[in-house]
Design a protein around this motif. Sequence first.
Motif, PDB file in Angstrom:
ATOM      1  N   GLY A  60      37.197  37.921  53.068  1.00 51.30           N
ATOM      2  CA  GLY A  60      37.958  38.855  52.270  1.00 51.30           C
ATOM      3  C   GLY A  60      37.222  40.158  52.073  1.00 51.30           C
ATOM      4  N   GLU A  61      37.968  41.240  52.078  1.00 58.66           N
ATOM      5  CA  GLU A  61      37.401  42.556  51.795  1.00 58.66           C
ATOM      6  C   GLU A  61      38.288  43.233  50.774  1.00 58.66           C
ATOM      7  OE1 GLU A  61      33.927  42.631  54.039  1.00 58.66           O
ATOM      8  OE2 GLU A  61      34.688  44.191  52.706  1.00 58.66           O
ATOM      9  N   GLU A  62      37.722  43.540  49.603  1.00 60.52           N
ATOM     10  CA  GLU A  62      38.507  44.177  48.560  1.00 60.52           C
ATOM     11  C   GLU A  62      38.473  45.694  48.693  1.00 60.52           C
ATOM     12  OE1 GLU A  62      36.207  41.939  48.052  1.00 60.52           O
ATOM     13  OE2 GLU A  62      36.965  40.306  46.817  1.00 60.52           O
ATOM     14  N   ASP A  63      39.515  46.285  48.207  1.00 57.58           N
ATOM     15  CA  ASP A  63      39.639  47.746  48.234  1.00 57.58           C
ATOM     16  C   ASP A  63      40.425  48.169  47.002  1.00 57.58           C
ATOM     17  OD1 ASP A  63      41.917  49.954  49.547  1.00 57.58           O
ATOM     18  OD2 ASP A  63      39.773  50.446  49.495  1.00 57.58           O
ATOM     19  N   PRO A  64      39.988  49.166  46.220  1.00 57.41           N
ATOM     20  CA  PRO A  64      38.767  49.939  46.427  1.00 57.41           C
ATOM     21  C   PRO A  64      37.520  49.177  45.966  1.00 57.41           C
ATOM     22  CG  PRO A  64      39.810  50.631  44.422  1.00 57.41           C
ATOM     23  CD  PRO A  64      40.725  49.594  45.031  1.00 57.41           C
ATOM     24  N   GLN A  65      36.350  49.723  46.244  1.00 62.54           N
ATOM     25  CA  GLN A  65      35.119  49.108  45.760  1.00 62.54           C
ATOM     26  C   GLN A  65      34.998  49.282  44.261  1.00 62.54           C
ATOM     27  OE1 GLN A  65      31.803  50.703  47.904  1.00 62.54           O
ATOM     28  NE2 GLN A  65      32.052  49.260  49.595  1.00 62.54           N
ATOM     29  N   ALA A  66      35.483  50.414  43.751  1.00 61.57           N
ATOM     30  CA  ALA A  66      35.407  50.690  42.322  1.00 61.57           C
ATOM     31  C   ALA A  66      36.672  51.402  41.883  1.00 61.57           C
ATOM     32  CB  ALA A  66      34.174  51.528  42.001  1.00 61.57           C
ATOM     33  N   LEU A  67      37.080  51.120  40.644  1.00 61.03           N
ATOM     34  CA  LEU A  67      38.311  51.672  40.098  1.00 61.03           C
ATOM     35  C   LEU A  67      38.107  51.963  38.625  1.00 61.03           C
ATOM     36  CD1 LEU A  67      41.342  52.239  40.613  1.00 61.03           C
ATOM     37  CD2 LEU A  67      41.770  49.829  40.121  1.00 61.03           C
ATOM     38  N   SER A  68      38.474  53.164  38.199  1.00 57.76           N
ATOM     39  CA  SER A  68      38.325  53.529  36.798  1.00 57.76           C
ATOM     40  C   SER A  68      39.667  54.011  36.270  1.00 57.76           C
ATOM     41  CB  SER A  68      37.265  54.628  36.655  1.00 57.76           C
ATOM     42  OG  SER A  68      37.075  54.967  35.305  1.00 57.76           O
ATOM     43  N   ILE A  69      40.148  53.376  35.203  1.00 58.65           N
ATOM     44  CA  ILE A  69      41.441  53.739  34.633  1.00 58.65           C
ATOM     45  C   ILE A  69      41.332  53.749  33.114  1.00 58.65           C
ATOM     46  CG2 ILE A  69      42.776  52.813  36.554  1.00 58.65           C
ATOM     47  CD1 ILE A  69      43.308  50.330  34.851  1.00 58.65           C
ATOM     48  N   GLN A  70      42.399  54.214  32.464  1.00 50.74           N
ATOM     49  CA  GLN A  70      42.426  54.197  31.012  1.00 50.74           C
ATOM     50  C   GLN A  70      43.265  53.022  30.526  1.00 50.74           C
ATOM     51  OE1 GLN A  70      43.663  58.290  30.011  1.00 50.74           O
ATOM     52  NE2 GLN A  70      41.554  58.574  29.306  1.00 50.74           N
ATOM     53  N   GLU A  71      42.981  52.620  29.310  1.00 43.40           N
ATOM     54  CA  GLU A  71      43.745  51.532  28.702  1.00 43.40           C
ATOM     55  C   GLU A  71      45.231  51.837  28.761  1.00 43.40           C
ATOM     56  OE1 GLU A  71      42.176  50.861  24.722  1.00 43.40           O
ATOM     57  OE2 GLU A  71      41.652  48.821  25.307  1.00 43.40           O
ATOM     58  N   GLY A  72      45.995  50.794  29.058  1.00 42.12           N
ATOM     59  CA  GLY A  72      47.438  50.950  29.141  1.00 42.12           C
ATOM     60  C   GLY A  72      47.945  51.203  30.550  1.00 42.12           C
ATOM     61  N   GLU A  73      47.072  51.706  31.407  1.00 46.48           N
ATOM     62  CA  GLU A  73      47.475  51.930  32.796  1.00 46.48           C
ATOM     63  C   GLU A  73      47.439  50.621  33.573  1.00 46.48           C
ATOM     64  OE1 GLU A  73      46.008  56.545  33.484  1.00 46.48           O
ATOM     65  OE2 GLU A  73      44.748  54.916  34.190  1.00 46.48           O
ATOM     66  N   ASN A  74      48.092  50.652  34.725  1.00 49.45           N
ATOM     67  CA  ASN A  74      48.057  49.498  35.620  1.00 49.45           C
ATOM     68  C   ASN A  74      46.910  49.646  36.614  1.00 49.45           C
ATOM     69  OD1 ASN A  74      50.375  48.632  34.354  1.00 49.45           O
ATOM     70  ND2 ASN A  74      51.733  49.345  35.981  1.00 49.45           N
ATOM     71  N   GLY A  92      35.075  37.933  49.021  1.00 48.33           N
ATOM     72  CA  GLY A  92      34.843  39.324  49.368  1.00 48.33           C
ATOM     73  C   GLY A  92      33.739  39.898  48.501  1.00 48.33           C
ATOM     74  N   LYS A  93      33.502  41.199  48.647  1.00 51.20           N
ATOM     75  CA  LYS A  93      32.424  41.859  47.907  1.00 51.20           C
ATOM     76  C   LYS A  93      32.863  42.347  46.544  1.00 51.20           C
ATOM     77  CE  LYS A  93      30.204  43.231  52.210  1.00 51.20           C
ATOM     78  NZ  LYS A  93      29.777  44.338  53.073  1.00 51.20           N
ATOM     79  N   GLY A  94      34.152  42.329  46.282  1.00 51.31           N
ATOM     80  CA  GLY A  94      34.628  42.622  44.950  1.00 51.31           C
ATOM     81  C   GLY A  94      35.036  44.059  44.694  1.00 51.31           C
ATOM     82  N   THR A  95      35.918  44.215  43.719  1.00 52.66           N
ATOM     83  CA  THR A  95      36.300  45.524  43.184  1.00 52.66           C
ATOM     84  C   THR A  95      35.797  45.595  41.761  1.00 52.66           C
ATOM     85  OG1 THR A  95      38.287  45.830  44.531  1.00 52.66           O
ATOM     86  CG2 THR A  95      38.220  46.975  42.427  1.00 52.66           C
ATOM     87  N   SER A  96      35.068  46.639  41.444  1.00 52.22           N
ATOM     88  CA  SER A  96      34.561  46.824  40.088  1.00 52.22           C
ATOM     89  C   SER A  96      35.553  47.673  39.310  1.00 52.22           C
ATOM     90  CB  SER A  96      33.188  47.509  40.147  1.00 52.22           C
ATOM     91  OG  SER A  96      32.702  47.726  38.843  1.00 52.22           O
ATOM     92  N   LEU A  97      36.137  47.086  38.269  1.00 52.10           N
ATOM     93  CA  LEU A  97      37.147  47.768  37.459  1.00 52.10           C
ATOM     94  C   LEU A  97      36.559  48.191  36.123  1.00 52.10           C
ATOM     95  CD1 LEU A  97      40.107  48.599  36.831  1.00 52.10           C
ATOM     96  CD2 LEU A  97      40.445  46.281  35.948  1.00 52.10           C
ATOM     97  N   LEU A  98      36.736  49.455  35.777  1.00 54.60           N
ATOM     98  CA  LEU A  98      36.324  49.965  34.475  1.00 54.60           C
ATOM     99  C   LEU A  98      37.559  50.464  33.749  1.00 54.60           C
ATOM    100  CD1 LEU A  98      34.174  50.872  32.400  1.00 54.60           C
ATOM    101  CD2 LEU A  98      34.025  53.041  33.649  1.00 54.60           C
ATOM    102  N   VAL A  99      37.813  49.906  32.578  1.00 54.16           N
ATOM    103  CA  VAL A  99      38.945  50.334  31.756  1.00 54.16           C
ATOM    104  C   VAL A  99      38.390  51.004  30.508  1.00 54.16           C
ATOM    105  CG1 VAL A  99      41.037  49.640  30.554  1.00 54.16           C
ATOM    106  CG2 VAL A  99      40.302  48.394  32.601  1.00 54.16           C
ATOM    107  N   THR A 100      38.687  52.274  30.357  1.00 49.21           N
ATOM    108  CA  THR A 100      38.142  53.021  29.216  1.00 49.21           C
ATOM    109  C   THR A 100      39.198  53.174  28.126  1.00 49.21           C
ATOM    110  OG1 THR A 100      38.736  55.079  30.331  1.00 49.21           O
ATOM    111  CG2 THR A 100      36.489  54.291  30.612  1.00 49.21           C
TER     112      THR A 100
END
Lengths: 113, 115
Positions: free
Chosen positions: A4-18, A104-112
């Motif tokens: 498995g390969e995840e995409d994107p490697q990193a994702l930054s969104i705000q609370e309430g977003e998908n 896979g190597k994972g997607t790092s999600l940051l929710v601010t």
Amino acid sequence: SQQGEEDPQALSIQEGENATMNCSYKTSINNLQWYRQNSGRGLVHLILIRSNEREKHSGRLRVTLDTSKKSSSLLITASRAADTASYFCATDASSNSGYALNFGKGTSLLVTP
Amino acid sequence: DVKVTQSSRYLVKRTGEKVFLECVQDMDHENMFWYRQDPGLGLRLIYFSYDVKMKEKGDIPEGYSVSREKKERFSLILESASTNQTSMYLCASSPDRSVSTDTQYFGPGTRLTVL
């Protein structure tokens, strides 16, 4: 062998977003799973989708599987700060003995907030 | 709830030492696994076991051995620790080989540093 390969490697969104994460794999599978890992911790199983299923829901999670494209997506709706974590897809590649999963190597999600 | 425990959360060892990492699960699972996790490389399978005294090599078994004398316990052994074995080690278990129960249950991990 990692499949498995995840995409994107990193994702930054705000609370309430998908948040949408994608996973691609290379060989035929019986099922595909998504796991979450909070920083410095073990992985926690989120959802499993079988090869004959196209979509599955669990709470705020929605997973799709397209075996013709060998891809899956994980959608987290109305995200919260507590969703901040790394997300991994895992497949049970039929080429091995059948007991182990390939992550896979994972997607790092940051929710601010 | 399934519980997978690992003997240490943090471990510091010196090069050349023999290191034992212990993993115990309490749900009578058939399969147990050892992974290592490194930044940018994700999870890589070291060894797994599908029955007592049975073991299979994963993708990166070199420098490691395992022992499964009892169903609930799976040990990872670093015969002579080296600095490139500094990593997070994750143990997991799963019920059986059935497709419907392939979910793996993970322990909290052991962060090993080899000096």
